[in-house]
Design a protein around this motif. Structure first.
Motif, PDB file in Angstrom:
ATOM      1  N   TRP A  38      32.732  43.822  23.875  1.00  0.00           N
ATOM      2  CA  TRP A  38      33.035  45.212  24.235  1.00  0.00           C
ATOM      3  C   TRP A  38      32.998  46.142  23.030  1.00  0.00           C
ATOM      4  CZ3 TRP A  38      32.667  48.150  28.172  1.00  0.00           C
ATOM      5  CH2 TRP A  38      33.397  49.331  28.273  1.00  0.00           C
ATOM      6  N   LEU A  73      29.411  27.485  26.855  1.00  0.00           N
ATOM      7  CA  LEU A  73      30.423  28.524  27.054  1.00  0.00           C
ATOM      8  C   LEU A  73      29.996  29.386  28.233  1.00  0.00           C
ATOM      9  CD1 LEU A  73      32.969  29.778  25.465  1.00  0.00           C
ATOM     10  CD2 LEU A  73      31.373  31.551  24.761  1.00  0.00           C
ATOM     11  N   GLY A  96      32.312  36.265  31.217  1.00  0.00           N
ATOM     12  CA  GLY A  96      32.550  37.052  32.423  1.00  0.00           C
ATOM     13  C   GLY A  96      31.856  38.396  32.282  1.00  0.00           C
ATOM     14  N   LEU A  97      32.646  39.479  32.158  1.00  0.00           N
ATOM     15  CA  LEU A  97      32.039  40.803  32.040  1.00  0.00           C
ATOM     16  C   LEU A  97      32.005  41.306  30.595  1.00  0.00           C
ATOM     17  CD1 LEU A  97      33.326  42.607  35.246  1.00  0.00           C
ATOM     18  CD2 LEU A  97      30.975  42.001  34.678  1.00  0.00           C
ATOM     19  N   SER A 153      36.035  41.254  26.485  1.00  0.00           N
ATOM     20  CA  SER A 153      36.703  40.877  25.247  1.00  0.00           C
ATOM     21  C   SER A 153      35.987  41.641  24.125  1.00  0.00           C
ATOM     22  CB  SER A 153      36.645  39.374  25.034  1.00  0.00           C
ATOM     23  OG  SER A 153      35.341  38.887  25.229  1.00  0.00           O
ATOM     24  N   TYR A 154      36.769  42.071  23.122  1.00  0.00           N
ATOM     25  CA  TYR A 154      36.234  43.022  22.140  1.00  0.00           C
ATOM     26  C   TYR A 154      35.262  42.390  21.146  1.00  0.00           C
ATOM     27  CZ  TYR A 154      39.370  46.814  23.473  1.00  0.00           C
ATOM     28  OH  TYR A 154      40.004  47.819  24.148  1.00  0.00           O
ATOM     29  N   SER A 196      29.207  34.761  34.738  1.00  0.00           N
ATOM     30  CA  SER A 196      29.783  34.461  36.056  1.00  0.00           C
ATOM     31  C   SER A 196      29.735  35.632  37.031  1.00  0.00           C
ATOM     32  CB  SER A 196      31.245  34.036  35.880  1.00  0.00           C
ATOM     33  OG  SER A 196      32.000  35.150  35.420  1.00  0.00           O
ATOM     34  N   GLY A 248      44.476  46.461  30.894  1.00  0.00           N
ATOM     35  CA  GLY A 248      44.125  47.870  30.738  1.00  0.00           C
ATOM     36  C   GLY A 248      42.805  48.260  31.367  1.00  0.00           C
ATOM     37  N   THR A 249      41.954  47.292  31.695  1.00  0.00           N
ATOM     38  CA  THR A 249      40.743  47.589  32.445  1.00  0.00           C
ATOM     39  C   THR A 249      40.674  46.669  33.652  1.00  0.00           C
ATOM     40  OG1 THR A 249      38.325  47.600  32.433  1.00  0.00           O
ATOM     41  CG2 THR A 249      39.377  46.031  30.959  1.00  0.00           C
ATOM     42  N   GLY A 288      37.648  35.254  33.037  1.00  0.00           N
ATOM     43  CA  GLY A 288      38.036  35.882  31.777  1.00  0.00           C
ATOM     44  C   GLY A 288      39.545  36.080  31.700  1.00  0.00           C
ATOM     45  N   ALA A 289      40.162  36.387  32.840  1.00  0.00           N
ATOM     46  CA  ALA A 289      41.617  36.587  32.880  1.00  0.00           C
ATOM     47  C   ALA A 289      42.344  35.284  32.555  1.00  0.00           C
ATOM     48  CB  ALA A 289      42.040  37.103  34.258  1.00  0.00           C
ATOM     49  N   HIS A 336      47.854  39.440  29.775  1.00  0.00           N
ATOM     50  CA  HIS A 336      49.192  39.985  29.998  1.00  0.00           C
ATOM     51  C   HIS A 336      49.034  41.451  30.405  1.00  0.00           C
ATOM     52  CE1 HIS A 336      47.943  40.911  25.916  1.00  0.00           C
ATOM     53  NE2 HIS A 336      48.632  42.024  26.042  1.00  0.00           N
ATOM     54  N   MET A 362      40.277  30.380  25.876  1.00  0.00           N
ATOM     55  CA  MET A 362      39.066  31.139  25.537  1.00  0.00           C
ATOM     56  C   MET A 362      37.770  30.390  25.874  1.00  0.00           C
ATOM     57  SD  MET A 362      40.728  33.724  24.660  1.00  0.00           S
ATOM     58  CE  MET A 362      39.456  34.904  24.259  1.00  0.00           C
ATOM     59  N   GLY A 363      37.793  29.711  27.004  1.00  0.00           N
ATOM     60  CA  GLY A 363      36.576  29.058  27.486  1.00  0.00           C
ATOM     61  C   GLY A 363      36.210  27.779  26.780  1.00  0.00           C
ATOM     62  N   VAL A 365      35.431  27.627  33.942  1.00  0.00           N
ATOM     63  CA  VAL A 365      36.247  27.865  35.135  1.00  0.00           C
ATOM     64  C   VAL A 365      35.299  28.246  36.270  1.00  0.00           C
ATOM     65  CG1 VAL A 365      38.080  29.256  36.160  1.00  0.00           C
ATOM     66  CG2 VAL A 365      38.177  28.654  33.728  1.00  0.00           C
ATOM     67  N   LYS A 396      40.721  40.062  21.468  1.00  0.00           N
ATOM     68  CA  LYS A 396      40.412  41.328  20.823  1.00  0.00           C
ATOM     69  C   LYS A 396      39.763  41.131  19.461  1.00  0.00           C
ATOM     70  CE  LYS A 396      42.634  43.416  24.185  1.00  0.00           C
ATOM     71  NZ  LYS A 396      43.822  44.257  24.073  1.00  0.00           N
TER      72      LYS A 396
HETATM   73  C1  LIG Z   1      39.855  48.642  27.910  1.00  0.00           C
HETATM   74  C2  LIG Z   1      40.371  47.235  27.834  1.00  0.00           C
HETATM   75  C3  LIG Z   1      41.712  47.010  28.059  1.00  0.00           C
HETATM   76  C4  LIG Z   1      42.223  45.707  28.024  1.00  0.00           C
HETATM   77  N1  LIG Z   1      43.539  45.537  28.269  1.00  0.00           N
HETATM   78  C5  LIG Z   1      44.057  44.279  28.245  1.00  0.00           C
HETATM   79  C6  LIG Z   1      45.430  44.054  28.552  1.00  0.00           C
HETATM   80  O1  LIG Z   1      46.168  44.967  28.861  1.00  0.00           O
HETATM   81  N2  LIG Z   1      45.899  42.776  28.507  1.00  0.00           N
HETATM   82  C7  LIG Z   1      45.084  41.725  28.214  1.00  0.00           C
HETATM   83  O2  LIG Z   1      45.546  40.596  28.224  1.00  0.00           O
HETATM   84  N3  LIG Z   1      43.784  41.907  27.913  1.00  0.00           N
HETATM   85  C8  LIG Z   1      43.253  43.157  27.929  1.00  0.00           C
HETATM   86  N4  LIG Z   1      41.921  43.340  27.647  1.00  0.00           N
HETATM   87  C9  LIG Z   1      41.110  42.174  27.290  1.00  0.00           C
HETATM   88  C10 LIG Z   1      40.497  41.497  28.518  1.00  0.00           C
HETATM   89  O3  LIG Z   1      41.431  41.386  29.559  1.00  0.00           O
HETATM   90  C11 LIG Z   1      40.071  40.086  28.143  1.00  0.00           C
HETATM   91  O4  LIG Z   1      39.206  40.108  27.049  1.00  0.00           O
HETATM   92  C12 LIG Z   1      39.371  39.335  29.287  1.00  0.00           C
HETATM   93  O5  LIG Z   1      39.179  38.020  28.872  1.00  0.00           O
HETATM   94  C13 LIG Z   1      38.025  39.946  29.630  1.00  0.00           C
HETATM   95  O6  LIG Z   1      37.488  39.319  30.782  1.00  0.00           O
HETATM   96  P1  LIG Z   1      35.920  39.185  31.008  1.00  0.00           P
HETATM   97  O7  LIG Z   1      35.725  38.743  32.409  1.00  0.00           O
HETATM   98  O8  LIG Z   1      35.221  40.415  30.572  1.00  0.00           O
HETATM   99  O9  LIG Z   1      35.558  37.974  30.059  1.00  0.00           O
HETATM  100  P2  LIG Z   1      34.619  37.927  28.755  1.00  0.00           P
HETATM  101  O10 LIG Z   1      35.010  38.999  27.832  1.00  0.00           O
HETATM  102  O11 LIG Z   1      33.222  37.828  29.178  1.00  0.00           O
HETATM  103  O12 LIG Z   1      35.120  36.539  28.163  1.00  0.00           O
HETATM  104  C14 LIG Z   1      36.395  36.438  27.556  1.00  0.00           C
HETATM  105  C15 LIG Z   1      36.714  34.980  27.286  1.00  0.00           C
HETATM  106  O13 LIG Z   1      36.857  34.308  28.523  1.00  0.00           O
HETATM  107  C16 LIG Z   1      35.984  33.209  28.590  1.00  0.00           C
HETATM  108  N5  LIG Z   1      35.519  33.101  29.973  1.00  0.00           N
HETATM  109  C17 LIG Z   1      35.092  34.090  30.797  1.00  0.00           C
HETATM  110  N6  LIG Z   1      34.762  33.585  31.993  1.00  0.00           N
HETATM  111  C18 LIG Z   1      34.978  32.246  31.928  1.00  0.00           C
HETATM  112  C19 LIG Z   1      34.820  31.170  32.851  1.00  0.00           C
HETATM  113  N7  LIG Z   1      34.366  31.372  34.095  1.00  0.00           N
HETATM  114  N8  LIG Z   1      35.138  29.936  32.446  1.00  0.00           N
HETATM  115  C20 LIG Z   1      35.599  29.709  31.190  1.00  0.00           C
HETATM  116  N9  LIG Z   1      35.765  30.690  30.277  1.00  0.00           N
HETATM  117  C21 LIG Z   1      35.463  31.937  30.646  1.00  0.00           C
HETATM  118  C22 LIG Z   1      34.866  33.522  27.628  1.00  0.00           C
HETATM  119  O14 LIG Z   1      34.242  32.356  27.170  1.00  0.00           O
HETATM  120  C23 LIG Z   1      35.604  34.258  26.534  1.00  0.00           C
HETATM  121  O15 LIG Z   1      36.193  33.335  25.653  1.00  0.00           O
HETATM  122  C24 LIG Z   1      41.368  44.620  27.700  1.00  0.00           C
HETATM  123  C25 LIG Z   1      40.011  44.857  27.468  1.00  0.00           C
HETATM  124  C26 LIG Z   1      39.502  46.150  27.536  1.00  0.00           C
HETATM  125  C27 LIG Z   1      38.048  46.381  27.303  1.00  0.00           C
END
Ligand SMILES: Cc1cc2nc3c(=O)[nH]c(=O)nc-3n(C[C@H](O)[C@H](O)[C@H](O)COP(=O)(O)OP(=O)(O)OC[C@H]3O[C@@H](n4cnc5c(N)ncnc54)[C@H](O)[C@@H]3O)c2cc1C
Ligand SMILES: NC(=O)c1ccc[n+]([C@@H]2O[C@H](COP(=O)([O-])OP(=O)(O)OC[C@H]3O[C@@H](n4cnc5c(N)ncnc54)[C@H](OP(=O)(O)O)[C@@H]3O)[C@@H](O)[C@H]2O)c1
Lengths: 246, 442
Positions: B11, B35, B38-39, B42-43, B59, B102-103, B110-111, B117, B162-163, B168, B397
């Motif tokens: 991100w 690995l 998701g979307l 993660s920063y 995914s 926050g998003t 990813g969650a 949290h 972190m995957g 998953v 992050k």
């Molecule tokens: C504006 C903004 C606000 C945010 N606010 C918060 C907040 O309030 N609290 C908080 O906790 N986080 C927050 N985040 C961070 C975000 O919730 C996490 O980075 C989350 O992991 C992103 O999910 P994603 O689906 O985009 O995964 P990605 O960013 O694509 O991946 C994140 C991690 O998850 C792993 N992963 C994803 N999908 C799978 C899968 N299917 N199996 C195994 N591993 C997988 C990846 O390998 C990677 O390590 C924020 C991010 C942004 C951009």
């Protein structure tokens, strides 16, 4: 609307049927893999959240003998049909098809001959029931003979013309034909291709298609920008088309 | 399957060579993969492939709901389903995703992988505590069920892992019953840091959702001034009768030139944001998206940071064991003089089950930092601070932390390594981040 969908297990068909289920349309799914169909139906039922059950039946575009039975089951379950949506189709790169005549034949059959046969079956049924909407996904690839999509484009060109003919002949009798021409949409189908500008997302595309279905628009480009891109490409001289890569 | 170009980005703009491959068939594309992403919210480099890996399954298209128990609110879905989609579908039925980041553009996978949290951490913990079961593709390519009863070790290691413990495929999670889909929110100005920490603690006693936005550029007596927000689900009698409709969004169409964000514009923005808030408490019914995901109103807002992008430093500092830790951290940040658009402060509740989960009791601070030549140095300094205070950083992050710092902060690493070794003896699962921070071989 009582709608039967062929190709709702993935891609734009998945997105479109989700929108329809959520607004309360009654759906019946056709496809080739029973387990995928059951999961798609369950997903739609939960999203709809209205306790309506969504049925499904086996229907493979490669097996035209099954078309009648599949549509019979759909019509029986829904108590009639108001719409048929066909998003099923296959794609392969021109290189792959040139190297494999069997694959080329299969693609030409599935994307043109069998799709038309299925639509004929659907057309008869909709007309017998007093009319309805037939929404079929063709492609911008059918607009012009182009190097990367010689064979696929030919099949889609045939499909587009067929749908145009249907619309001219039967709209007066209540059969509304909607021909959808996607440009580049980021689905599982766009394998090995880097996305060009104006690539679309399946959910956004589905919203456009649904409004075309509701309005009975005969031809729609999705995303909308592709209408103008194709206008330009259609007007390029052959000498230019021969030289460019797209 | 779809390939989406030849670079994969986090991100904040951190990138790696590689192709993301998306398909509805997540079990198929994860076979043999190192690995899953998701979307990409993660920063840093959490969701980027290791340097010796050229493609990474995504995914996002694997997003079917598999079952929903309308009595208990238990949802089972494929890992690519987003939190936003869950909210859109289930808020009108009076169920909410239990932990909202926050998003909303975050997938279930990813969650779980980040064990996210939200504003309710002090009462509801991380998402892990609401997850009932996970279906995983493990490193040996088999598909296993895991939960607190079955394969409990990999279940715990996957929450926040972190995957790195497996892909998953499916998530079973309990949604939260809500009285209405609207939020009753209150906000007020807070003059300084001590007051902030005190008022967060006070709000935590009565409110399920609390968070603070802080003007990270204010100094001296104003250090730590900001706006405290608290909220709860509205009672049916207070709320509008219709469910909230998705909010319209504007888009930042392309990356802005790097100079648009400079220390002057950031200082002005922060001061304005603070002053715009009236001196009294604001209260009333708000749209859940405005309360939980205000930044989602602008799609691709990350583009305002320009080509060089940005990073975030989020840490949690044990303020009770180490009083003044947050102040010392903010002072270190001010010494860096890099400026920060956004600084979020939140008090965390008890540590969860996830072996590498981020939250622990204390004060969490998250600051966005533009990528400049000095950013690395500043992150290093901030990490020295976190280490000295006994805190830790949030991997979701992170883009720039050094291996020595991370490993020194993370006392739980050995336990995580043992489980990883058990399930992935050949070390097939890795990310750009795990190469950087855990020293995974390439
Ligand atoms: C504006 C903004 C606000 C945010 N606010 C918060 C907040 O309030 N609290 C908080 O906790 N986080 C927050 N985040 C961070 C975000 O919730 C996490 O980075 C989350 O992991 C992103 O999910 P994603 O689906 O985009 O995964 P990605 O960013 O694509 O991946 C994140 C991690 O998850 C792993 N992963 C994803 N999908 C799978 C899968 N299917 N199996 C195994 N591993 C997988 C990846 O390998 C990677 O390590 C924020 C991010 C942004 C951009
Ligand atoms: N994506 C694009 O950029 C694009 C561009 C122009 C045109 N189109 C056209 O738009 C339509 C939808 O594309 P999409 O991207 O959504 O495709 P997709 O994601 O690949 O989905 C194709 C659907 O067709 C079904 N299908 C394939 N072969 C079948 C067969 N023999 N019998 C029955 N069903 C079959 C698939 O079912 P299974 O689940 O069983 O595989 C799937 O549900 C296609 O006609 C395509 O040619 C797409």
């Amino acid at each position: 609307m009582r709608v039967v969908a062929l190709g709702a297990t993935r891609g734009m068909g998945r997105s479109l049927t989700r929108l329809m289920a959520e607004r309360g349309d009654r759906l019946f799914l056709l496809g080739r893999d029973p387990e995928e169909l059951a999961k798609a139906a369950r997903d739609l039922e939960i999203r709809a959240g209205n306790d309506l059950q969504i049925g499904s039946a086996h229907c493979d575009l490669e097996d035209p003998d099954g078309f009648t039975g599949a549509l019979d089951r759909a019509a029986a379950t829904l108590g009639g049909l108001d719409g048929v949506i066909v998003t099923a189709g296959i794609f392969a790169t021109q290189e792959a098809l040139e190297q494999d005549p069997a694959a080329a034949r299969r693609l030409l059959e599935v994307d043109f001959v069998r799709t038309v046969e299925f639509c004929e079956e659907a057309r008869r049924r909709l007309l017998t029931g007093g009319g309805g909407t037939l929404c079929v996904f063709s492609s911008v690839a059918g607009e012009r003979g182009r190097k990367p999509v010689v064979l696929y484009g030919a099949a889609k060109a045939g499909l587009t013309r067929y749908l145009e003919g249907l619309d001219h002949k039967f709209r007066g009798q209540g059969l509304v034909t909607v021909c959808v021409k996607p440009g580049f949409v980021r689905t599982g189908m766009t394998a090995g291709l880097s996305a060009p500008p104006f690539a679309g997302e399946p959910d956004a595309v589905a919203r456009q298609v649904l409004s075309a279905i509701d309005r009975g628009t005969p031809v729609i480009y999705v995303p909308g920008a592709w209408r103008w891109i194709m206008l330009m490409i259609r007007s390029l001289p052959r000498a230019v088309m021969r030289r460019v890569g797209f | 399957m779809a390939f989406l170009g030849n670079t994969v980005r986090g991100w904040g703009g951190t990138q790696a060579a590689g192709r993301e491959i998306r398909s509805e068939d997540l079990p198929a594309i994860t076979r043999g993969a190192s690995l899953t992403r998701g979307l990409g919210r993660s920063y840093g480099d959490s969701s980027l492939p290791a340097p010796d890996v050229s493609s990474i399954p995504g995914s996002a298209l694997a997003n079917r709901i598999l079952s929903f128990d309308a009595g208990a609110g238990v949802l089972r879905a494929e890992a690519g389903l987003t939190i936003g989609e869950i909210q859109r579908l289930f808020l009108p039925r009076k169920w909410s995703f239990p932990v909202l980041p926050g998003t909303q553009f975050v997938t279930l996978g990813g969650a779980v992988a980040a064990d996210i949290h939200g504003k309710n951490h002090h009462v509801d913990g991380t998402i892990g505590s609401h997850v009932r079961a996970l279906t995983l593709r493990t490193a040996d390519d088999s598909v296993v069920e895991s939960s607190r009863e079955e394969n409990e070790d990999i279940f715990r290691a996957t929450l926040g892992g972190m995957g790195l413990t497996g892909h998953v495929l499916e998530v079973e999670v309990a949604l939260k019953r809500i009285p209405s889909p609207w939020i009753w929110a209150e906000s007020e100005r807070v003059p300084n840091l001590d007051e902030f920490i005190r008022s967060l603690a006070e709000a935590a006693r009565d409110w399920p959702y609390t968070v603070g936005w802080m003007d990270a550029l204010a100094q001296g007596g104003d250090l730590g001034r900001g706006i405290l927000m608290r909220g709860r689900w509205a009672e049916p009698a207070e709320a509008p009768v219709h469910p909230p409709r998705p909010k319209p969004r504007v888009t930042v169409p392309f990356r802005l030139p790097g100079w648009t964000l400079n220390s002057f514009s950031m200082r002005a923005f922060n001061a304005l944001y603070f002053r715009r808030h009236p001196n009294r408490t604001k209260r009333g019914i708000v749209h859940p998206e405005s309360f939980f995901h205000p930044l989602d109103a602008v799609r691709h807002w990350n583009r305002v940071y320009g080509r060089r992008g940005f990073t975030q430093h989020q840490c949690v500092l044990p303020e009770t064991e180490s009083p003044g830790a947050t102040r010392r951290y903010l002072e270190a940040l001010a010494r860096g003089r890099l400026g920060s658009f956004l600084c979020v402060i939140k008090d965390c509740g008890p540590e969860g089950e996830g072996l590498l989960s981020f939250p622990r009791p204390g004060i969490s601070i998250a600051v966005d930092l533009p990528m400049r030549s000095r950013t690395q140095e500043i992150i290093d300094e901030l990490n020295e601070r976190v280490l000295a205070e006994g805190g830790r950083i949030y991997l979701a992050k992170d883009a720039l932390s050094r291996r020595e710092h991370f490993q020194a902060m993370e006392g739980r690493l050995d336990a995580f390594r043992i489980i990883r070794k058990r399930w992935d003896p050949a070390g097939r699962l890795k990310s750009a981040q795990s190469v950087r921070l855990l020293g995974d071989p390439v």
